[in-house]
Design a protein around this motif. Structure first.
Motif, PDB file in Angstrom:
ATOM      1  N   LYS A 292       6.550  34.543 -17.821  1.00 28.85           N
ATOM      2  CA  LYS A 292       6.399  35.666 -17.888  1.00 28.85           C
ATOM      3  C   LYS A 292       7.754  36.985 -17.278  1.00 28.85           C
ATOM      4  CE  LYS A 292       2.867  38.765 -15.810  1.00 28.85           C
ATOM      5  NZ  LYS A 292       1.705  39.470 -14.840  1.00 28.85           N
ATOM      6  N   HIS A 293       8.387  37.888 -17.496  1.00 24.78           N
ATOM      7  CA  HIS A 293       8.885  38.545 -16.783  1.00 24.78           C
ATOM      8  C   HIS A 293       8.375  39.806 -17.305  1.00 24.78           C
ATOM      9  CE1 HIS A 293      12.752  41.203 -18.370  1.00 24.78           C
ATOM     10  NE2 HIS A 293      13.108  40.491 -17.404  1.00 24.78           N
ATOM     11  N   ILE A 294       8.283  40.426 -16.022  1.00 23.15           N
ATOM     12  CA  ILE A 294       8.891  42.449 -15.862  1.00 23.15           C
ATOM     13  C   ILE A 294       9.768  42.662 -15.806  1.00 23.15           C
ATOM     14  CG2 ILE A 294       6.075  41.269 -15.570  1.00 23.15           C
ATOM     15  CD1 ILE A 294       6.595  42.446 -12.660  1.00 23.15           C
ATOM     16  N   VAL A 295       9.558  43.680 -15.110  1.00 25.15           N
ATOM     17  CA  VAL A 295      11.378  45.301 -14.818  1.00 25.15           C
ATOM     18  C   VAL A 295      10.270  46.460 -14.227  1.00 25.15           C
ATOM     19  CG1 VAL A 295      12.952  46.839 -15.400  1.00 25.15           C
ATOM     20  CG2 VAL A 295      12.347  44.811 -17.422  1.00 25.15           C
ATOM     21  N   LEU A 296      11.075  46.152 -12.553  1.00 23.59           N
ATOM     22  CA  LEU A 296      10.609  46.736 -11.944  1.00 23.59           C
ATOM     23  C   LEU A 296      12.216  47.744 -11.498  1.00 23.59           C
ATOM     24  CD1 LEU A 296       9.502  44.597  -8.970  1.00 23.59           C
ATOM     25  CD2 LEU A 296       8.196  46.042 -10.655  1.00 23.59           C
ATOM     26  N   ASP A 297      11.410  48.513 -11.127  1.00 24.02           N
ATOM     27  CA  ASP A 297      12.053  50.084 -11.589  1.00 24.02           C
ATOM     28  C   ASP A 297      12.755  50.874 -10.587  1.00 24.02           C
ATOM     29  OD1 ASP A 297      13.881  52.578 -12.015  1.00 24.02           O
ATOM     30  OD2 ASP A 297      12.796  53.705 -13.437  1.00 24.02           O
ATOM     31  N   VAL A 298      14.119  50.310  -9.730  1.00 20.73           N
ATOM     32  CA  VAL A 298      14.281  49.735  -8.633  1.00 20.73           C
ATOM     33  C   VAL A 298      15.364  51.266  -8.411  1.00 20.73           C
ATOM     34  CG1 VAL A 298      13.229  47.827  -7.098  1.00 20.73           C
ATOM     35  CG2 VAL A 298      15.760  47.859  -8.262  1.00 20.73           C
ATOM     36  N   SER A 299      15.292  52.259  -9.565  1.00 23.99           N
ATOM     37  CA  SER A 299      16.840  53.716  -9.374  1.00 23.99           C
ATOM     38  C   SER A 299      16.426  54.043  -7.963  1.00 23.99           C
ATOM     39  CB  SER A 299      16.544  53.731 -10.317  1.00 23.99           C
ATOM     40  OG  SER A 299      15.513  54.441 -10.514  1.00 23.99           O
ATOM     41  N   GLU A 300      15.698  54.829  -7.991  1.00 27.71           N
ATOM     42  CA  GLU A 300      15.369  55.894  -7.040  1.00 27.71           C
ATOM     43  C   GLU A 300      15.502  55.256  -5.424  1.00 27.71           C
ATOM     44  OE1 GLU A 300      12.374  58.685  -4.969  1.00 27.71           O
ATOM     45  OE2 GLU A 300      11.444  57.790  -6.888  1.00 27.71           O
ATOM     46  N   ASP A 301      15.204  54.516  -5.221  1.00 31.65           N
ATOM     47  CA  ASP A 301      15.407  53.550  -3.441  1.00 31.65           C
ATOM     48  C   ASP A 301      16.988  53.414  -3.524  1.00 31.65           C
ATOM     49  OD1 ASP A 301      13.754  54.057  -2.582  1.00 31.65           O
ATOM     50  OD2 ASP A 301      12.013  52.181  -2.915  1.00 31.65           O
ATOM     51  N   PHE A 302      17.447  52.447  -4.667  1.00 35.47           N
ATOM     52  CA  PHE A 302      18.633  52.253  -5.128  1.00 35.47           C
ATOM     53  C   PHE A 302      19.984  53.436  -4.658  1.00 35.47           C
ATOM     54  CE2 PHE A 302      22.765  51.211  -7.057  1.00 35.47           C
ATOM     55  CZ  PHE A 302      22.566  49.725  -6.454  1.00 35.47           C
ATOM     56  N   GLU A 303      19.926  53.851  -5.069  1.00 31.00           N
ATOM     57  CA  GLU A 303      20.636  55.827  -5.232  1.00 31.00           C
ATOM     58  C   GLU A 303      20.534  56.225  -3.768  1.00 31.00           C
ATOM     59  OE1 GLU A 303      23.454  58.247  -6.340  1.00 31.00           O
ATOM     60  OE2 GLU A 303      21.962  56.372  -8.134  1.00 31.00           O
ATOM     61  N   LYS A 304      19.301  56.365  -3.029  1.00 31.32           N
ATOM     62  CA  LYS A 304      18.701  56.820  -2.317  1.00 31.32           C
ATOM     63  C   LYS A 304      19.673  55.564  -0.647  1.00 31.32           C
ATOM     64  CE  LYS A 304      14.915  59.190  -2.698  1.00 31.32           C
ATOM     65  NZ  LYS A 304      13.231  59.310  -2.669  1.00 31.32           N
ATOM     66  N   ILE A 305      19.350  54.241  -0.429  1.00 24.48           N
ATOM     67  CA  ILE A 305      20.208  53.585   0.035  1.00 24.48           C
ATOM     68  C   ILE A 305      21.367  53.036  -0.421  1.00 24.48           C
ATOM     69  CG2 ILE A 305      19.358  51.303   1.211  1.00 24.48           C
ATOM     70  CD1 ILE A 305      16.844  52.179   0.406  1.00 24.48           C
ATOM     71  N   VAL A 306      21.319  51.921  -0.723  1.00 19.37           N
ATOM     72  CA  VAL A 306      22.268  51.238  -1.376  1.00 19.37           C
ATOM     73  C   VAL A 306      23.848  52.144  -1.781  1.00 19.37           C
ATOM     74  CG1 VAL A 306      24.165  49.817  -2.742  1.00 19.37           C
ATOM     75  CG2 VAL A 306      21.564  49.368  -2.167  1.00 19.37           C
TER      76      VAL A 306
END
Length: 355
Positions: free
Chosen positions: A64-78
């Motif tokens: 099974k493969h899923i994609v999680l969109d973490v772009s908002e947190d990535f921008e705010k944190i990293v």
């Protein structure tokens, strides 16, 4: 006659990036009998190629493969941490921040949501019990050239207990050969270089993101003499020698960056050597009291082979203890904002940001 009940497979969530290491990690765990779910984290629009390759790997392995969109947190944190670091004259390590606050957190959160006991990654390291420290600690990989414990030093014990590192005993060559043998499209994919969100280099990325704040300024020596003109202090790092565009009879190195003056201090290489550094925002898996009188190895950057020294603690009334690492011999690799990661033998015990 009653049918023998089939043993329920344990679930494991694998961080599948679309690279060869995480691909083979997924394969090994499936072969070991785990119910594998591959999770690919989408950090920005540049992730599409990685997502596509990860899906091909999952399809090949039948998982099974899923994609999680973490772009908002990535921008705010990293990304925010990265830009603030260079803007304050320090040299940040975005991958360390990402592993702690985005990647592992996202995998753990997803694992909890589906009732999975374990998470796994393609990092080259292992978790092993240390009798001296009486707990499970990250241990250097068998192939020390690929060791990635440095990136994971900020993970807490509760996260580490749930992690699996199937690549611990493998070399990169062996991993690629295994990927080729089982027909994975990632078998000859090049290792990622540099920063994932700045594929054309950190300097160009900073120029685009900070263009309204970057101004030319002066290179100066320790006596305040102007040595030349820089393109903006945000585009340089302590210890840098190349790319200064100085026409001088001998090389100069960046000793300090002074944002308030838009000024960069230059000097001789030997001025970079330090006997001790302060660690701020530190995290230790082992109690600091156990580490104060023992020999430790400190790695002040990911590429460092490490230098021996000891941890020091200074207590002052009314404030948090100050932690220092004192080298046995002076070391020139200490840039503010980078991470000093400490080891007891082959075991990672903690570290902090160089202040």
């Amino acid at each position: 006659m009653r049918k023998k009940e089939k043993k329920k497979m344990e679930k494991v969530i694998v961080g599948l990036s679309g690279g060869v290491d995480s691909s083979v990690t997924s394969y090994i765990l499936k072969e070991e009998g785990y119910e594998v779910t591959a999770v690919t984290l989408q950090v920005d629009k540049n992730s599409q190629g990685e997502i596509g390759e990860a899906k091909k790997v999952a399809d090949t392995l039948g998982i099974k493969h899923i994609v999680l969109d973490v772009s908002e947190d990535f921008e705010k944190i990293v990304v925010k941490n990265f830009l603030e670091g260079y803007s304050s004259g320090t040299t940040p390590s975005p991958c360390v921040v990402c592993d702690e606050r985005i990647k592992m957190k996202s995998l753990i959160d997803y694992a909890d949501s589906v009732g999975a006991k374990y998470i796994a990654t393609g990092h080259y390291c292992n978790l092993e019990y240390s009798p001296e420290m009486d707990k499970y600690l990250l241990k250097n990989a068998a192939d020390i050239r690929k060791d990635q414990t440095y990136m994971l030093y900020r993970l807490d014990e509760s996260t580490l207990k749930r992690m699996k590192f199937p690549l611990y005993n493998f070399t990169k060559t062996e991993v690629r050969e295994m990927a080729k043998k089982i027909g994975l499209v990632t078998h000859n994919k090049k290792d990622s270089q540099g920063i994932c969100f700045a594929p054309e280099g950190y300097k160009k990325y900073l120029q685009e993101k900070l263009k309204d704040k970057i101004e030319k300024g002066n290179f100066v020596d320790e006596d305040g003499n102007i040595m030349g003109t820089h393109d903006g202090y945000q585009l340089y790092t302590i210890g840098q020698r190349r790319g200064l565009n100085l026409k001088k009879p001998r090389p100069y190195f960046i000793l300090d960056i002074r944002p308030s003056k838009n000024e960069i201090l230059l000097g001789d290489y030997d001025k970079l050597f330090m006997k001790e550094v302060e660690l701020i925002d530190y995290k230790f898996v082992v109690e600091i009291d156990k580490l104060l009188e023992v020999e430790l190895m400190g790695r002040p950057r990911f590429s460092s082979h490490g230098s021996m020294g000891k941890l020091k603690r200074i207590s002052e009334p009314g404030r948090e203890d100050r932690i220092y690492f004192e080298y046995e011999e002076k070391n020139p690799q200490n840039a503010k904002g980078q991470h000093m990661v400490l080891y007891y033998g082959k075991y990672l015990v903690g570290g902090g940001v160089i202040g």
